[in-house]
Every structure is written in structure tokens, then in C-alpha cells.
Design an enzyme around this catalytic site. Structure first.
Site, short mmCIF file in Angstrom:
data_model
loop_
_atom_site.label_atom_id
_atom_site.label_comp_id
_atom_site.label_asym_id
_atom_site.label_seq_id
_atom_site.Cartn_x
_atom_site.Cartn_y
_atom_site.Cartn_z
N HIS A 161 0.82 -1.23 0.00
CA HIS A 161 0.00 0.00 0.00
C HIS A 161 0.85 1.27 0.00
O HIS A 161 0.33 2.37 -0.27
CB HIS A 161 -0.93 0.03 1.21
N ASP A 197 -3.03 -10.52 -2.02
CA ASP A 197 -3.48 -9.98 -0.73
C ASP A 197 -4.94 -9.55 -0.88
O ASP A 197 -5.38 -9.17 -1.97
CB ASP A 197 -2.60 -8.78 -0.37
N HIS A 199 -6.45 -6.99 -0.11
CA HIS A 199 -6.64 -5.57 -0.45
C HIS A 199 -5.86 -5.22 -1.72
O HIS A 199 -4.82 -5.81 -2.01
CB HIS A 199 -6.16 -4.68 0.70
N ASP A 289 -4.57 -12.77 4.21
CA ASP A 289 -5.81 -12.12 4.66
C ASP A 289 -6.97 -12.40 3.72
O ASP A 289 -8.10 -11.96 3.98
CB ASP A 289 -5.62 -10.61 4.87
#
Length: 392
Positions: A161, A197, A199, A289
Site C-alpha cells: 500500500h 493480498d 486488499h 488475509d
């Protein structure tokens, strides 16, 4: 509970890679020094009426279990261990702006600072971030220098990120982005990044949004923007710009897509895109995740799903990049199941023919037909809007 049916020797005998061909794991225990604190989930806030506050989800224990399952689990004979090192300031500037690095240095000097929602730089955090970046660079250099074809950077804090000029989503430095830059600077002309991931890997995408030398593909739950630090939505229409138009591919999947949904998305979208791009090197950005019961995700992947994704990635590496693949750790916040799913992912990348561990927990049922319908819609959209994809 561990499976008694498949010892490493038995798996090797069934057609797995020669045990001498080891997956190189790059790790440094100094990364455990990052402590994001306690509060209500990842907020860092104490409301004053709870006796027990959460550890921040990105805590050292999650990675301790990843290290221990790889060192003592049944996959251990297939791995070799290598020490990481801190990144040098000059290396960080290949991806990040000088102003942003100075902001982090000053935040570290101040002792502690909240950089954005959920993202806390505390004493020990900057040193851990430098180790995560340098360890990932060491893993990439291991491949570039011909010492091995598969390397795994077991790192924290996570990085995907972190954008060139800002922190976001528990991330300070973009470990995968720095490694891609090193590959490009070392003469590789086409690198593909596949991020699973839960996200959107918005920071990595932002760093390569205007180039056609890097193909970024992100499979994630449909979460949208979450504020000023994360303005990107991760939607299918964020496809790059300028020379990079069509080289950022987002695959936002419905919540609960599960093993069948992810396998379908990989085979119908990721594999054809990689075949068209023909990268010289693959970077596999992993986060557990996306697994069942993760506190930060709702995608219901199980060990079988991660193992299959690992196998698909290995197959693409064998076909397009001479077997070379860098794996970079990101999220995964269920203290024990994340470690199990990591183990399964690496089993897949190693192309082991039988599972080495049984799945210890149940999982939600999958709404696979809905996910497949969504993937088919995205494939149609790509054919209409992605120049190099329209003849597939």
C-alpha cells in the site's frame, strides 16, 4: 492436525522437485521490533470502557508463526534460509520520493507518529521497515545473480500500500516495488506482479501506473477507497495511463469467492494476461488475509486454494520467466491459519504433488457461480478496454 500420509520423502518420490532444489527464504528477526500498539482493532484508540484491547492486527506474533511453521513444519527440507539486511537510503529513492523518505526519517526521530489511519510508526518501526525493504532486495538479487530461481522475502511491515510519496494501510516502504525497480535497473525489461493480498496493491500500482515495462495484477475483495491515504478504488477501470494504459489490471472479487472463485479468476484472467505480456520475471505478492476467518478479509480461501494459486504461479514462471519467481509477504492476520496458508502456498510454488499438512479449520461455503459470472464480465470488459488483451 498434520497428515501422516505424506512425508517430504514420499512427496519428492511422487514427482516433486529434487530436494536439492530449495526455495530460498530471506528473513531477519529485527523485523519483529515493529510494534503498532494496541487499541480497538487497528485504530490505536482506547475508548476507556474495555478491559482488554486488541494487539494491532499487523503484529509480530503473526510472523513468528510463519517463521516457525517453515522452520519446523514438513516443508522445512525444501527450504534454505538466508539473512536479510537493511536497505540503504539511496536504494529507497528508486521507488519513493526524497521528500517522503525525509518525512519518515523525521517521524522516526520524533519517537512515534500516526502516519494515517491504522498506520503507526513507533520506536523500532523504522529499523524494521528498512530491514523489510533490504531483505526483499536481497531476495531479488539472489535471483538476478543466478543463485536460485525461487526466493521468498518473509518480511514485515508489509509494503504494497506504500505509494511513492505516502504511507498507507500498515505500510511504510513498498518492498515489492523496490524489488521490481532493482530488476528493471539490472536489465530485465518486462516484470509482472501478481498480488493476491485481500486488499488492492494500490501502492505498487501507483509506482508503475505510467509504464508498459511492468504489468501489475491485483486480485482483491471489492473494498473501494478508504480515505486520503488510499484514494485508489481498485476497480476494473483503473487500468494505467500514458504508456502504461492497460498494464494495471484489477480483479475485484465478490466477498466469499473462495477457492473455486480464485482458481477461475487466475485461469480466466491472470494466466491469459501473463501469456500476452511474456514477462522475464514474476513477482508474487502474497497475503493470507484472503483466507477463511481472517479479521481483515472475507474471501474464504483455504489451504487448498492457496496451494492451487501457488501451482498456477509456478506454471507461469516455468513457461515465461525460466522458472524465476520472487515471492513477497504482505498481509495475513489470523495468528495460526495465516501460517498454515503460507505453508500451502509455498507447497504449490514448489509443485509438491501431495499436501504436506491437513487443513486445521472449517471454512464458509463458496458462492462460486456468482464469482464466475463476475469474472466473465471482467473478461469481456478487458477485451473491450485493454489493448493487448482484445484478441484473447
Amino acid at each position: 492436525m498434520e497428515s501422516s500420509a505424506s512425508s517430504p520423502a514420499a512427496v519428492a518420490a511422487e514427482g516433486a522437485p529434487d530436494p536439492g532444489e530449495k526455495l530460498a527464504v530471506f528473513w531477519h528477526e529485527g523485523m519483529l521490533a515493529h510494534d503498532a500498539g494496541r487499541g480497538v482493532f487497528d485504530s490505536g484508540r482506547d475508548p476507556g470502557f474495555l478491559d482488554v484491547l486488541d494487539q494491532h492486527p499487523e503484529n509480530a506474533d503473526r510472523v513468528r508463526n510463519m517463521v516457525s511453521i517453515l522452520r519446523r513444519g514438513p516443508i522445512a527440507p525444501f527450504l534454505s534460509w538466508h539473512s536479510g539486511r537493511p536497505a540503504h537510503a539511496g536504494e529507497l529513492l528508486s521507488f519513493h520520493s526524497a521528500e517522503y523518505i525525509e518525512e519518515l526519517v523525521q517521524a522516526n526521530a520524533s519517537g512515534a507518529k500516526k502516519l494515517c489511519e491504522g498506520t503507526f510508526l513507533n520506536p523500532g518501526s523504522w529499523g524494521a521497515a528498512l530491514l523489510a525493504a533490504g531483505t526483499t532486495l536481497s531476495a531479488m538479487k539472489h535471483i538476478l545473480d543466478g543463485h536460485g530461481k525461487i526466493a521468498y522475502a518473509l518480511v514485515r511491515p508489509p509494503g504494497h500500500h506504500a505509494q511513492p510519496d505516502r504511507a498507507d494501510g500498515y505500510c511504510f516502504l513498498n518492498n515489492a516495488g523496490l524489488a521490481v525497480k532493482l530488476a528493471l535497473d539490472s536489465g530485465r525489461t518486462k516484470v509482472a506482479v501478481v498480488d493476491i493480498d485481500v486488499h488492492y496493491g494500490n501502492g505498487t500500482a501507483e509506482g508503475f501506473y505510467s509504464t508498459d515495462s511492468v504489468l501489475t495484477i491485483s486480485l482483491h475483495m471489492k473494498h473501494g477507497s478508504w480515505g486520503p491515504s488510499h484514494p485508489q478504488s481498485g476497480s476494473v477501470d483503473e487500468i494505467g495511463e500514458g504508456r502504461g494504459l492497460g498494464y494495471n489490471l484489477n480483479i475485484p472479487l465478490p466477498n466469499g469467492s473462495g477457492d473455486a472463485g480464485y482458481k477461475y479468476a487466475m485461469n480466466e484472467l491472470v494466466v491469459p494476461a501473463i501469456e500476452k505480456f511474456e514477462p522475464q520475471l514474476l513477482v508474487f505478492v502474497i497475503g493470507q488475509d484472503s483466507s477463511a476467518f481472517d479479521p481483515n478479509g472475507r474471501q474464504c480461501l483455504t489451504m487448498d486454494g492457496y496451494r492451487k494459486i501457488g501451482q498456477i504461479m509456478r506454471g507461469m514462471a516455468d513457461r515465461h520467466s525460466n522458472g524465476q519467481i520472487l515471492i513477497v509477504q504482505e498481509g495475513g492476520y489470523h495468528i495460526s491459519y495465516s501460517a498454515y496458508c503460507l505453508h500451502a502456498t509455498l507447497e504449490g510454488v514448489l509443485n509438491l504433488q501431495a499436501p504436506l499438512l491437513d487443513d486445521p479449520i472449517a471454512y464458509y461455503p463458496e458462492d462460486e457461480k456468482y464469482t464466475m459470472k463476475v469474472v466473465d464480465i471482467m473478461k469481456k470488459c478487458w477485451k473491450e478496454s485493454i489493448p493487448f488483451f482484445n484478441d484473447i
